[in-house]
Design an enzyme around this catalytic site. Structure first.
Site, short mmCIF file in Angstrom:
data_model
loop_
_atom_site.label_atom_id
_atom_site.label_comp_id
_atom_site.label_asym_id
_atom_site.label_seq_id
_atom_site.Cartn_x
_atom_site.Cartn_y
_atom_site.Cartn_z
N SER A 194 0.86 -1.19 0.00
CA SER A 194 0.00 0.00 0.00
C SER A 194 0.89 1.23 0.00
O SER A 194 2.02 1.18 0.51
CB SER A 194 -0.87 0.01 1.26
OG SER A 194 -1.43 1.29 1.46
N TYR A 232 -0.88 -1.25 10.17
CA TYR A 232 -1.09 -1.58 8.75
C TYR A 232 0.07 -1.04 7.92
O TYR A 232 0.65 -1.75 7.09
CB TYR A 232 -2.42 -0.99 8.30
CG TYR A 232 -2.80 -1.22 6.86
CD1 TYR A 232 -3.39 -2.42 6.45
CD2 TYR A 232 -2.59 -0.24 5.89
CE1 TYR A 232 -3.76 -2.63 5.14
CE2 TYR A 232 -2.95 -0.44 4.56
CZ TYR A 232 -3.54 -1.63 4.18
OH TYR A 232 -3.90 -1.84 2.88
N1 LIG Z 1 -8.62 -0.84 -1.35
C1 LIG Z 1 -7.60 -0.03 -1.21
O1 LIG Z 1 -7.72 1.21 -1.29
C2 LIG Z 1 -6.22 -0.58 -0.96
C3 LIG Z 1 -5.15 0.32 -0.98
C4 LIG Z 1 -3.88 -0.15 -0.76
C5 LIG Z 1 -3.65 -1.50 -0.56
N2 LIG Z 1 -4.72 -2.36 -0.54
C6 LIG Z 1 -4.42 -3.77 -0.33
O2 LIG Z 1 -4.94 -4.51 -1.41
C7 LIG Z 1 -5.18 -5.86 -0.99
C8 LIG Z 1 -6.58 -6.26 -1.44
O3 LIG Z 1 -7.52 -5.50 -0.72
P1 LIG Z 1 -8.91 -5.04 -1.31
O4 LIG Z 1 -8.96 -3.56 -1.25
O5 LIG Z 1 -9.18 -5.74 -2.58
O6 LIG Z 1 -9.86 -5.50 -0.11
P2 LIG Z 1 -10.99 -6.59 0.06
O7 LIG Z 1 -11.96 -6.54 -1.06
O8 LIG Z 1 -11.46 -6.38 1.46
O9 LIG Z 1 -10.19 -7.96 -0.05
C9 LIG Z 1 -9.44 -8.47 1.01
C10 LIG Z 1 -9.23 -9.95 0.74
O10 LIG Z 1 -8.42 -10.48 1.80
C11 LIG Z 1 -9.05 -11.65 2.29
N3 LIG Z 1 -8.75 -11.84 3.70
C12 LIG Z 1 -8.98 -10.96 4.71
N4 LIG Z 1 -8.66 -11.52 5.88
C13 LIG Z 1 -8.23 -12.79 5.60
C14 LIG Z 1 -7.79 -13.87 6.39
N5 LIG Z 1 -7.72 -13.78 7.72
N6 LIG Z 1 -7.43 -15.02 5.77
C15 LIG Z 1 -7.53 -15.14 4.43
N7 LIG Z 1 -7.93 -14.14 3.62
C16 LIG Z 1 -8.29 -12.99 4.22
C17 LIG Z 1 -10.54 -11.42 2.10
O11 LIG Z 1 -11.22 -12.66 2.01
P3 LIG Z 1 -12.08 -13.36 3.17
O12 LIG Z 1 -12.78 -12.27 3.92
O13 LIG Z 1 -13.00 -14.26 2.39
O14 LIG Z 1 -11.10 -14.11 3.98
C18 LIG Z 1 -10.54 -10.72 0.75
O15 LIG Z 1 -10.52 -11.69 -0.28
C19 LIG Z 1 -4.98 -5.86 0.52
O16 LIG Z 1 -3.72 -6.40 0.82
C20 LIG Z 1 -5.03 -4.40 0.91
O17 LIG Z 1 -4.29 -4.13 2.06
C21 LIG Z 1 -5.99 -1.93 -0.74
#
Ligand SMILES: NC(=O)c1ccc[n+]([C@@H]2O[C@H](COP(=O)([O-])OP(=O)(O)OC[C@H]3O[C@@H](n4cnc5c(N)ncnc54)[C@H](OP(=O)(O)O)[C@@H]3O)[C@@H](O)[C@H]2O)c1
Length: 259
Positions: A149, A164
């Site tokens: 991130s 985080y």
């Molecule tokens: N959205 C943003 O603005 C943003 C910005 C910077 C970085 N990111 C990063 O991008 C990545 C994807 O995030 P996203 O925004 O696409 O969010 P998201 O839609 O909430 O996806 C998060 C994923 O992680 C899985 N997950 C969460 N806890 C888990 C656990 N304990 N064990 C296994 N899987 C788990 C969730 O699946 P389950 O709940 O089914 O387990 C889900 O598939 C993350 O690493 C996040 O930190 C996001």
């Protein structure tokens, strides 16, 4: 583009038959990455906790679902053996699972939340990288793409996220070190650092008009980010188009950190 060069360009992104593991594939960026890698020919194992979503996606992309709570280091070890049994040795690992466990300011973050954040966002990607290593070494190549991130690089005023940010910055250090240790085996390790995009994790943020305006004001490019805007960098780093890139953290943020 001449036909010959067009062929070369297509080959650079062709993942025909390569086995890929994508964590966090039940929603957001992980799901988008799994679909895109599959569309390029990869055979994809999708990993997260929600089995119903994983099963549906696995059916859609002709892959396999591996349910696992990655925040529990004891359980992470079950993932790679299940993939090897179901699809064969993995050549691509995308560590996209991640979450935040507290919105407290740094001085008040509970230790439990700090530990859970590090376990899911940093320890699990490390353990999975360790687990795929012998298979990639045996195949003679591999690509690991971590998802961090921009908050691993810069502080984000008004949205407290100390553990985080630490976990995501840790991924960049891990990436550089693994890249150097494993380069001799042609295993590349990189990190993609997204800026803000709409997903389950950021949904509440985008629902607040004030917060959405804050995101717009701080993002030079005029469009709102989406998972599909980030996935191109993952695909580039996962395949031969990125074959001479290793140890890097690639920021994909609409210009947030360029200001
Ligand atoms: N959205 C943003 O603005 C943003 C910005 C910077 C970085 N990111 C990063 O991008 C990545 C994807 O995030 P996203 O925004 O696409 O969010 P998201 O839609 O909430 O996806 C998060 C994923 O992680 C899985 N997950 C969460 N806890 C888990 C656990 N304990 N064990 C296994 N899987 C788990 C969730 O699946 P389950 O709940 O089914 O387990 C889900 O598939 C993350 O690493 C996040 O930190 C996001």
């Amino acid at each position: 583009m001449t036909p010959a060069r067009e062929g070369t360009a297509r080959e650079m992104f062709d993942l025909d038959g390569r086995v890929a593991i994508v964590t966090g594939a039940s929603s957001g960026l992980g799901a988008s990455a799994a679909r895109t890698l599959a569309s390029l020919g990869a055979r994809v194992a999708v990993v997260a906790r929600r089995q119903d979503r994983l099963a549906a996606l696995a059916r859609e992309i002709d892959g396999i679902a591996v349910a696992c709570d990655l925040s529990d280091p004891e359980r992470v070890g079950s993932v790679v053996p299940a993939v090897v049994e179901g699809l064969g040795p993995p050549e691509i690992l995308v560590n996209a699972a991640g979450s935040m466990f507290t919105e407290e300011r740094a001085e008040s973050e509970p230790l439990d939340a700090v530990r859970r954040t590090l376990d899911l966002n940093l320890v699990a990607p490390f353990l999975l990288a360790q687990a795929v290593f012998p298979h990639m070494r045996a195949v003679g190549r591999g690509a690991i793409v971590n998802v961090s991130s921009i908050s691993g690089r810069v502080g984000i005023p008004g949205i407290p996220q100390a553990s985080y940010a630490a976990s995501k910055a840790g991924l960049s250090g891990l990436t550089a070190e693994l890249a150097v240790q494993w380069a001799r085996h042609s295993i590349r390790v990189n990190t993609v650092a997204p800026g803000f995009f709409r997903s389950e994790i950021t949904g509440p943020l985008y629902e607040s008009e004030r917060a959405a305006e804050y995101l717009r004001r701080n993002t030079p490019l005029p469009k709102e980010g989406s998972a599909d805007d980030i996935v191109g960098a993952i695909v580039w780093l996962a395949g031969d188009a990125g074959s001479y890139v290793t140890g890097q953290t690639i920021v994909v943020d609409g210009g947030w950190t360029a200001r």
